[in-house]
Design a protein around this motif. Sequence first.
Motif, PDB file in Angstrom:
ATOM      1  N   ARG A   1      12.092 -71.984  12.977  1.00 34.43           N
ATOM      2  CA  ARG A   1      13.023 -71.016  12.930  1.00 34.43           C
ATOM      3  C   ARG A   1      13.428 -70.364  11.703  1.00 34.43           C
ATOM      4  NH1 ARG A   1      14.050 -75.194  16.775  1.00 34.43           N
ATOM      5  NH2 ARG A   1      14.562 -74.248  18.861  1.00 34.43           N
ATOM      6  N   THR A   2      14.063 -69.173  11.657  1.00 36.70           N
ATOM      7  CA  THR A   2      14.276 -68.729  10.129  1.00 36.70           C
ATOM      8  C   THR A   2      15.697 -67.789  10.325  1.00 36.70           C
ATOM      9  OG1 THR A   2      12.109 -68.387   9.507  1.00 36.70           O
ATOM     10  CG2 THR A   2      13.779 -67.388   8.350  1.00 36.70           C
ATOM     11  N   ALA A   3      16.801 -67.960   9.603  1.00 39.81           N
ATOM     12  CA  ALA A   3      17.889 -67.170   9.639  1.00 39.81           C
ATOM     13  C   ALA A   3      17.567 -65.996   8.599  1.00 39.81           C
ATOM     14  CB  ALA A   3      19.231 -67.919   9.065  1.00 39.81           C
ATOM     15  N   VAL A   4      18.092 -64.752   9.144  1.00 37.37           N
ATOM     16  CA  VAL A   4      17.777 -63.612   8.034  1.00 37.37           C
ATOM     17  C   VAL A   4      19.167 -62.869   8.121  1.00 37.37           C
ATOM     18  CG1 VAL A   4      16.276 -61.365   8.009  1.00 37.37           C
ATOM     19  CG2 VAL A   4      15.413 -63.302   9.002  1.00 37.37           C
ATOM     20  N   GLY A   5      19.548 -62.567   7.099  1.00 38.15           N
ATOM     21  CA  GLY A   5      20.879 -61.769   6.811  1.00 38.15           C
ATOM     22  C   GLY A   5      20.442 -60.642   6.338  1.00 38.15           C
ATOM     23  N   PHE A   6      21.082 -59.350   6.636  1.00 40.76           N
ATOM     24  CA  PHE A   6      20.972 -57.930   6.221  1.00 40.76           C
ATOM     25  C   PHE A   6      22.279 -57.812   5.787  1.00 40.76           C
ATOM     26  CE2 PHE A   6      17.732 -58.477   9.321  1.00 40.76           C
ATOM     27  CZ  PHE A   6      16.779 -57.464   8.879  1.00 40.76           C
ATOM     28  N   PHE A   7      22.418 -57.063   4.412  1.00 43.92           N
ATOM     29  CA  PHE A   7      23.539 -56.901   3.618  1.00 43.92           C
ATOM     30  C   PHE A   7      23.590 -55.530   3.284  1.00 43.92           C
ATOM     31  CE2 PHE A   7      22.961 -61.345   3.763  1.00 43.92           C
ATOM     32  CZ  PHE A   7      24.006 -62.166   4.093  1.00 43.92           C
ATOM     33  N   ASN A   8      24.563 -54.994   3.324  1.00 40.38           N
ATOM     34  CA  ASN A   8      24.922 -53.534   2.676  1.00 40.38           C
ATOM     35  C   ASN A   8      25.943 -53.070   1.966  1.00 40.38           C
ATOM     36  OD1 ASN A   8      25.150 -50.671   2.451  1.00 40.38           O
ATOM     37  ND2 ASN A   8      25.447 -49.936   4.447  1.00 40.38           N
ATOM     38  N   THR A   9      25.608 -53.391   0.514  1.00 43.37           N
ATOM     39  CA  THR A   9      26.893 -53.108  -0.349  1.00 43.37           C
ATOM     40  C   THR A   9      27.253 -51.556  -0.833  1.00 43.37           C
ATOM     41  OG1 THR A   9      25.327 -52.946  -2.471  1.00 43.37           O
ATOM     42  CG2 THR A   9      25.906 -55.219  -1.483  1.00 43.37           C
ATOM     43  N   GLY A  10      26.484 -50.602  -0.045  1.00 39.50           N
ATOM     44  CA  GLY A  10      26.714 -49.155  -0.133  1.00 39.50           C
ATOM     45  C   GLY A  10      27.935 -48.898   0.598  1.00 39.50           C
ATOM     46  N   ASN A  11      28.537 -47.657   0.494  1.00 41.10           N
ATOM     47  CA  ASN A  11      29.669 -47.059   1.011  1.00 41.10           C
ATOM     48  C   ASN A  11      29.157 -46.278   2.229  1.00 41.10           C
ATOM     49  OD1 ASN A  11      31.321 -47.959  -1.083  1.00 41.10           O
ATOM     50  ND2 ASN A  11      30.904 -46.249  -2.113  1.00 41.10           N
ATOM     51  N   ASP A  12      27.811 -46.092   2.630  1.00 38.23           N
ATOM     52  CA  ASP A  12      27.612 -45.385   3.935  1.00 38.23           C
ATOM     53  C   ASP A  12      26.630 -46.375   4.885  1.00 38.23           C
ATOM     54  OD1 ASP A  12      28.416 -42.619   3.142  1.00 38.23           O
ATOM     55  OD2 ASP A  12      26.976 -43.108   1.505  1.00 38.23           O
ATOM     56  N   ARG A  13      26.775 -46.122   6.103  1.00 38.77           N
ATOM     57  CA  ARG A  13      25.755 -46.908   7.099  1.00 38.77           C
ATOM     58  C   ARG A  13      24.412 -46.675   6.790  1.00 38.77           C
ATOM     59  NH1 ARG A  13      26.893 -46.487  13.391  1.00 38.77           N
ATOM     60  NH2 ARG A  13      28.621 -47.546  12.780  1.00 38.77           N
ATOM     61  N   GLN A  14      23.632 -47.672   6.583  1.00 38.35           N
ATOM     62  CA  GLN A  14      22.291 -47.517   6.147  1.00 38.35           C
ATOM     63  C   GLN A  14      21.443 -48.426   7.235  1.00 38.35           C
ATOM     64  OE1 GLN A  14      20.832 -47.367   2.209  1.00 38.35           O
ATOM     65  NE2 GLN A  14      22.651 -47.914   1.551  1.00 38.35           N
ATOM     66  N   THR A  15      20.144 -48.050   7.454  1.00 39.72           N
ATOM     67  CA  THR A  15      19.268 -48.744   8.242  1.00 39.72           C
ATOM     68  C   THR A  15      18.238 -49.192   7.309  1.00 39.72           C
ATOM     69  OG1 THR A  15      19.283 -46.914   9.986  1.00 39.72           O
ATOM     70  CG2 THR A  15      17.166 -48.659   9.919  1.00 39.72           C
ATOM     71  N   ILE A  16      18.256 -50.612   7.474  1.00 39.22           N
ATOM     72  CA  ILE A  16      17.369 -51.614   6.623  1.00 39.22           C
ATOM     73  C   ILE A  16      16.035 -52.072   7.321  1.00 39.22           C
ATOM     74  CG2 ILE A  16      17.206 -53.600   4.997  1.00 39.22           C
ATOM     75  CD1 ILE A  16      20.626 -53.827   5.142  1.00 39.22           C
ATOM     76  N   ASN A  17      15.001 -51.481   6.455  1.00 36.54           N
ATOM     77  CA  ASN A  17      13.631 -52.081   7.270  1.00 36.54           C
ATOM     78  C   ASN A  17      12.961 -52.961   6.514  1.00 36.54           C
ATOM     79  OD1 ASN A  17      10.675 -51.372   6.840  1.00 36.54           O
ATOM     80  ND2 ASN A  17      11.186 -50.462   9.119  1.00 36.54           N
ATOM     81  N   VAL A  18      12.478 -54.050   7.162  1.00 35.24           N
ATOM     82  CA  VAL A  18      11.679 -55.019   6.608  1.00 35.24           C
ATOM     83  C   VAL A  18      10.601 -55.514   7.491  1.00 35.24           C
ATOM     84  CG1 VAL A  18      13.168 -57.013   7.367  1.00 35.24           C
ATOM     85  CG2 VAL A  18      11.869 -57.232   5.482  1.00 35.24           C
ATOM     86  N   PRO A  19       9.399 -55.218   7.231  1.00 32.32           N
ATOM     87  CA  PRO A  19       8.313 -55.859   8.002  1.00 32.32           C
ATOM     88  C   PRO A  19       8.155 -57.481   8.228  1.00 32.32           C
ATOM     89  CG  PRO A  19       7.429 -55.264   5.638  1.00 32.32           C
ATOM     90  CD  PRO A  19       8.790 -54.947   5.758  1.00 32.32           C
ATOM     91  N   LEU A  20       7.650 -57.915   9.338  1.00 30.39           N
ATOM     92  CA  LEU A  20       7.672 -59.536   9.429  1.00 30.39           C
ATOM     93  C   LEU A  20       6.937 -60.114   8.181  1.00 30.39           C
ATOM     94  CD1 LEU A  20       7.052 -60.010  13.098  1.00 30.39           C
ATOM     95  CD2 LEU A  20       9.048 -60.240  11.812  1.00 30.39           C
TER      96      LEU A  20
END
Length: 535
Positions: free
Chosen positions: A470-489
């Motif tokens: 099991r792994t916890a994964v956190g996505f964080f956006n420090t920018g001022n616009d909504r963004q789509t964050i992509n990360v491969p397994l």
Amino acid sequence: MIRIHFLPLLCAALLLARTDAFGGEMPSPYPAPESGIRLTPPESAAPFLNEPRLFGARPGSPIQFAICASGERPMKFAAANLPPGLKLDRETGVITGKISRPGAYTFSVQAANSHGKANGTVTLRIGQEICLTPPMGWSSWYSYSGGVSQENILKTARLLVSSGLAQYGYRYVNIDDCWQGARGGKYRAIQPNKRFPDMKAMCREIHTLGLKAGIYSTPWMGTYAGYIGSSSPNPQGDYSSLALPENKRPQPDQLFGNCPGSQRLGAAKVGPVWMVTQDARQWAEWGFDYIKMDWYLIDVPNTERIAADLKKSGRDIVLSVSNSTPFEIAAPISRLTNVWRTTGDIEDHWGSLKKIASSQEKWQPYTRPGHWNDPDMLQIGRLGQVGKANTTFKPTRLTPDEQYFQMSFWAMVSAPLIISCDLEHLDDFTRGILCNREVIAVNQTFYGPSEKVLSQNGCEVWLKPLGKNRTAVGFFNTGNDRQTINVPLSGLRLKSPQNVRDLWKQEDAGTVSREMNVQVNPHGAALFLLEGKNK
């Protein structure tokens, strides 16, 4: 690497035992939620065992550990094979006693009410390490602050219980600066000012509620708020040579005036006479469980003396040092203390939160059971003005998305979860942020430090190992616009496929075969648990 066995709660809480429960592929992109809404589902009336369920004590030290179980009251508690020397209060779930023999003691516990039963285990580790999970609780600094008193501390303690926050692990009730009076008593220790008529009775009531008590001092002669500290100009503990005239003190015992009064009057330094030794004995006799020692710059020699005095006090007392630990001494400080501040004081605005979050990566290798990085308190809920005797409170200036960011980030980096908000008027959104058992479980579970695996265009992805694939994964956006964050397994060092659970919504999000594409609101976060095989 030090490992804490992954507690059974997470297996139940995250409902990840069967792959077929997840259905199809996780949506790509996974949509960001509507801003400002509570994502945590309504709390169940049925009993549920929450974290923490791991506790450390030194051999022969008094033990007090409360089984954290949410659900409708009244509730009955039971324990099977409770170690000799311990007893359980069936009405409150509080376990007390002493164990002299070092070792790990795991036993079964149960919480039951009219809606059902919850079963699990608790582990007590008897050895030299205490504070085996990040502390959770409340501090007075951003709420009652300069007006902190025995009355409002006990009021807060009762509210932690009646609100149900204690059921989710919020156990420490910490007095910050502004409690101090003059030196006296059999130890010539700091005695409380008139707002605290009976410290021992106060600690006793806090313990009766199943909670723990914390207090504040400094190795300096004067604190930041202008009260006396744990060193002195002379053996008598007489500070009059440095103090303001009585008619110029904001409060009678505020000898050095408002900040930066101690600095101006020469009290913001360690004095010729070290008095932490007798102060520690006094704190232990009163019944305190936690001490925040606050000075700048934090240094190794004074920390060594403080730690030694606490160990000689006769009570297990968690040592938290503040503020702004120099990174160059991270290694020795992390050995000597249970909690160390990695920053200056946090403020309830995005600039402060972003700056602190951006500075935490280098600290992660030093965190481990019994020793935790502290990026300061949660700025969530209704807050007061620091240094003021607050009677009214205003909502935090953090936006809802920024509050999700802070709680998610603090969970990922195993930070103490110390709130400082008004608990009397706790709104539904704030409660949802603070009482999400699955997010708290990520914070309280440690199989290794967190790691930032992606940083791009103002966005970051962090992962935290949780054991048992099991792994916890956190996505964080420090920018001022909504963004789509992509990360491969592969970037997460995970094999395909992975079952994904949205921790804030506490619902299964599907499976991922190649990559995660997650929309994140500006200044926001998304938090997931992935289950599958690691590479």
